[in-house]
Design a protein around this motif. Structure first.
Motif, PDB file in Angstrom:
ATOM      1  N   TYR A  34      -1.205 -10.019   1.479  1.00 18.61           N
ATOM      2  CA  TYR A  34      -0.215  -8.939   1.459  1.00 18.61           C
ATOM      3  C   TYR A  34       0.185  -8.577   0.034  1.00 18.61           C
ATOM      4  CZ  TYR A  34       0.520  -8.317   6.416  1.00 18.61           C
ATOM      5  OH  TYR A  34       0.354  -7.991   7.737  1.00 18.61           O
ATOM      6  N   ALA A  35       0.226  -9.547  -0.870  1.00 17.46           N
ATOM      7  CA  ALA A  35       0.585  -9.259  -2.261  1.00 17.46           C
ATOM      8  C   ALA A  35      -0.508  -8.451  -2.945  1.00 17.46           C
ATOM      9  CB  ALA A  35       0.839 -10.556  -3.019  1.00 17.46           C
ATOM     10  N   ALA A  36      -1.749  -8.585  -2.493  1.00 14.77           N
ATOM     11  CA  ALA A  36      -2.874  -7.893  -3.123  1.00 14.77           C
ATOM     12  C   ALA A  36      -3.090  -6.486  -2.567  1.00 14.77           C
ATOM     13  CB  ALA A  36      -4.152  -8.707  -2.954  1.00 14.77           C
ATOM     14  N   ARG A  37      -2.378  -6.104  -1.540  1.00 18.61           N
ATOM     15  CA  ARG A  37      -2.568  -4.760  -0.951  1.00 18.61           C
ATOM     16  C   ARG A  37      -2.153  -3.687  -1.950  1.00 18.61           C
ATOM     17  NH1 ARG A  37      -1.070  -4.756   5.419  1.00 18.61           N
ATOM     18  NH2 ARG A  37      -2.673  -6.245   6.004  1.00 18.61           N
ATOM     19  N   ILE A  38      -2.960  -2.646  -2.006  1.00 18.63           N
ATOM     20  CA  ILE A  38      -2.676  -1.556  -2.965  1.00 18.63           C
ATOM     21  C   ILE A  38      -2.657  -0.191  -2.279  1.00 18.63           C
ATOM     22  CG2 ILE A  38      -3.533  -2.735  -5.020  1.00 18.63           C
ATOM     23  CD1 ILE A  38      -6.209  -1.322  -4.566  1.00 18.63           C
ATOM     24  N   GLY A  39      -2.668  -0.138  -0.988  1.00 21.19           N
ATOM     25  CA  GLY A  39      -2.750   1.153  -0.304  1.00 21.19           C
ATOM     26  C   GLY A  39      -1.422   1.751   0.087  1.00 21.19           C
ATOM     27  N   ARG A  62       7.716  -1.169  -1.351  1.00 25.82           N
ATOM     28  CA  ARG A  62       8.809  -2.129  -1.345  1.00 25.82           C
ATOM     29  C   ARG A  62       8.773  -2.980  -0.077  1.00 25.82           C
ATOM     30  NH1 ARG A  62      14.544  -0.158  -0.636  1.00 25.82           N
ATOM     31  NH2 ARG A  62      13.655   1.693  -1.554  1.00 25.82           N
ATOM     32  N   GLN A  63       8.451  -2.357   1.044  1.00 22.60           N
ATOM     33  CA  GLN A  63       8.398  -3.090   2.315  1.00 22.60           C
ATOM     34  C   GLN A  63       7.281  -4.154   2.296  1.00 22.60           C
ATOM     35  OE1 GLN A  63       7.660  -0.608   5.706  1.00 22.60           O
ATOM     36  NE2 GLN A  63       8.287  -2.194   7.149  1.00 22.60           N
ATOM     37  N   VAL A  64       6.098  -3.780   1.771  1.00 24.16           N
ATOM     38  CA  VAL A  64       4.979  -4.722   1.691  1.00 24.16           C
ATOM     39  C   VAL A  64       5.314  -5.873   0.740  1.00 24.16           C
ATOM     40  CG1 VAL A  64       2.594  -4.998   0.892  1.00 24.16           C
ATOM     41  CG2 VAL A  64       3.200  -3.091   2.373  1.00 24.16           C
ATOM     42  N   ASN A  65       5.926  -5.527  -0.416  1.00 19.44           N
ATOM     43  CA  ASN A  65       6.299  -6.571  -1.374  1.00 19.44           C
ATOM     44  C   ASN A  65       7.368  -7.506  -0.803  1.00 19.44           C
ATOM     45  OD1 ASN A  65       4.505  -5.859  -3.357  1.00 19.44           O
ATOM     46  ND2 ASN A  65       5.952  -4.514  -4.423  1.00 19.44           N
ATOM     47  N   SER A  66       8.321  -6.956  -0.089  1.00 16.95           N
ATOM     48  CA  SER A  66       9.365  -7.769   0.523  1.00 16.95           C
ATOM     49  C   SER A  66       8.763  -8.709   1.570  1.00 16.95           C
ATOM     50  CB  SER A  66      10.411  -6.861   1.173  1.00 16.95           C
ATOM     51  OG  SER A  66      11.349  -7.620   1.876  1.00 16.95           O
ATOM     52  N   PHE A  67       7.842  -8.183   2.359  1.00 14.40           N
ATOM     53  CA  PHE A  67       7.181  -9.006   3.369  1.00 14.40           C
ATOM     54  C   PHE A  67       6.361 -10.120   2.709  1.00 14.40           C
ATOM     55  CE2 PHE A  67       3.736  -9.825   6.461  1.00 14.40           C
ATOM     56  CZ  PHE A  67       4.515 -10.251   7.525  1.00 14.40           C
ATOM     57  N   ALA A  68       5.647  -9.794   1.626  1.00 16.13           N
ATOM     58  CA  ALA A  68       4.841 -10.792   0.910  1.00 16.13           C
ATOM     59  C   ALA A  68       5.731 -11.883   0.321  1.00 16.13           C
ATOM     60  CB  ALA A  68       4.025 -10.116  -0.185  1.00 16.13           C
ATOM     61  N   ARG A  69       6.890 -11.504  -0.251  1.00 12.85           N
ATOM     62  CA  ARG A  69       7.819 -12.509  -0.788  1.00 12.85           C
ATOM     63  C   ARG A  69       8.358 -13.406   0.326  1.00 12.85           C
ATOM     64  NH1 ARG A  69       9.612  -8.234  -3.920  1.00 12.85           N
ATOM     65  NH2 ARG A  69      11.447  -7.989  -2.612  1.00 12.85           N
ATOM     66  N   GLY A  70       8.639 -12.828   1.468  1.00 10.67           N
ATOM     67  CA  GLY A  70       9.092 -13.633   2.614  1.00 10.67           C
ATOM     68  C   GLY A  70       8.025 -14.633   3.042  1.00 10.67           C
ATOM     69  N   LEU A  71       6.759 -14.166   3.067  1.00 11.90           N
ATOM     70  CA  LEU A  71       5.657 -15.072   3.413  1.00 11.90           C
ATOM     71  C   LEU A  71       5.500 -16.182   2.373  1.00 11.90           C
ATOM     72  CD1 LEU A  71       2.837 -12.743   4.801  1.00 11.90           C
ATOM     73  CD2 LEU A  71       4.117 -14.497   6.027  1.00 11.90           C
ATOM     74  N   GLU A  72       5.700 -15.839   1.091  1.00  7.98           N
ATOM     75  CA  GLU A  72       5.620 -16.860   0.049  1.00  7.98           C
ATOM     76  C   GLU A  72       6.704 -17.916   0.231  1.00  7.98           C
ATOM     77  OE1 GLU A  72       5.836 -14.623  -3.573  1.00  7.98           O
ATOM     78  OE2 GLU A  72       3.755 -13.967  -3.428  1.00  7.98           O
TER      79      GLU A  72
END
Length: 141
Positions: free
Chosen positions: A53-58, A66-76
């Motif tokens: 999820y952190a590597a997604r660029i689309g 922001r939503q993808v980054n927030s989700f990736a931080r939650g997963l981390e």
């Protein structure tokens, strides 16, 4: 002789009790190892998901980014918590394996004592071998 046999019976009973304790310790160690394996696999999966999820660029706009980054931080965060849980499970599994080793040593010691006691009883019940009898009297008899 009865006291020796009673002691052997007690030692055999103690050996059975120690064997049951060893079996219980083995079951607990196996359960701890299973939990450890599950937690390690879960930590690895969540770590990979967070990386993906952190590597997604689309992202189409800032909100979706922001939503993808927030989700990736939650997963981390979940991955870090799971890794900590796996480390705790590893310590518990190591402790359970030590307990299993100690239980086996205790059982083996009692088994050895019982075998020694059985040898003492067996040795005591043997008829002593009599040597050559001395002649009594004279050759004229």
């Amino acid at each position: 002789m009865k006291a020796e046999r009673d002691r052997l019976k007690r030692l055999n009973r103690l050996e059975r009790v120690r064997d049951i304790a060893k079996q219980t310790a083995a079951a607990e160690a196996a359960q701890a190892e299973g939990t450890l394996a599950q937690l390690e696999a879960l930590a690895e999966r969540t770590r990979r998901m967070a990386e993906e999820y952190a590597a997604r660029i689309g992202a189409q706009d800032g909100a979706s980014l922001r939503q993808v980054n927030s989700f990736a931080r939650g997963l981390e965060g979940i991955s870090a918590n799971t890794s900590n849980d796996a480390a705790n499970a590893r310590r518990i599994a190591d402790f359970k394996m030590q307990a299993l080793s100690q239980a086996e040593r205790r059982r083996a010691v009692v088994e050895e004592r019982a075998e020694r006691q059985a040898r003492v009883i067996a040795k005591g019940s043997e008829t002593p071998v009599l040597g050559a009898r001395r002649k009594s009297g004279t050759d004229l008899d």
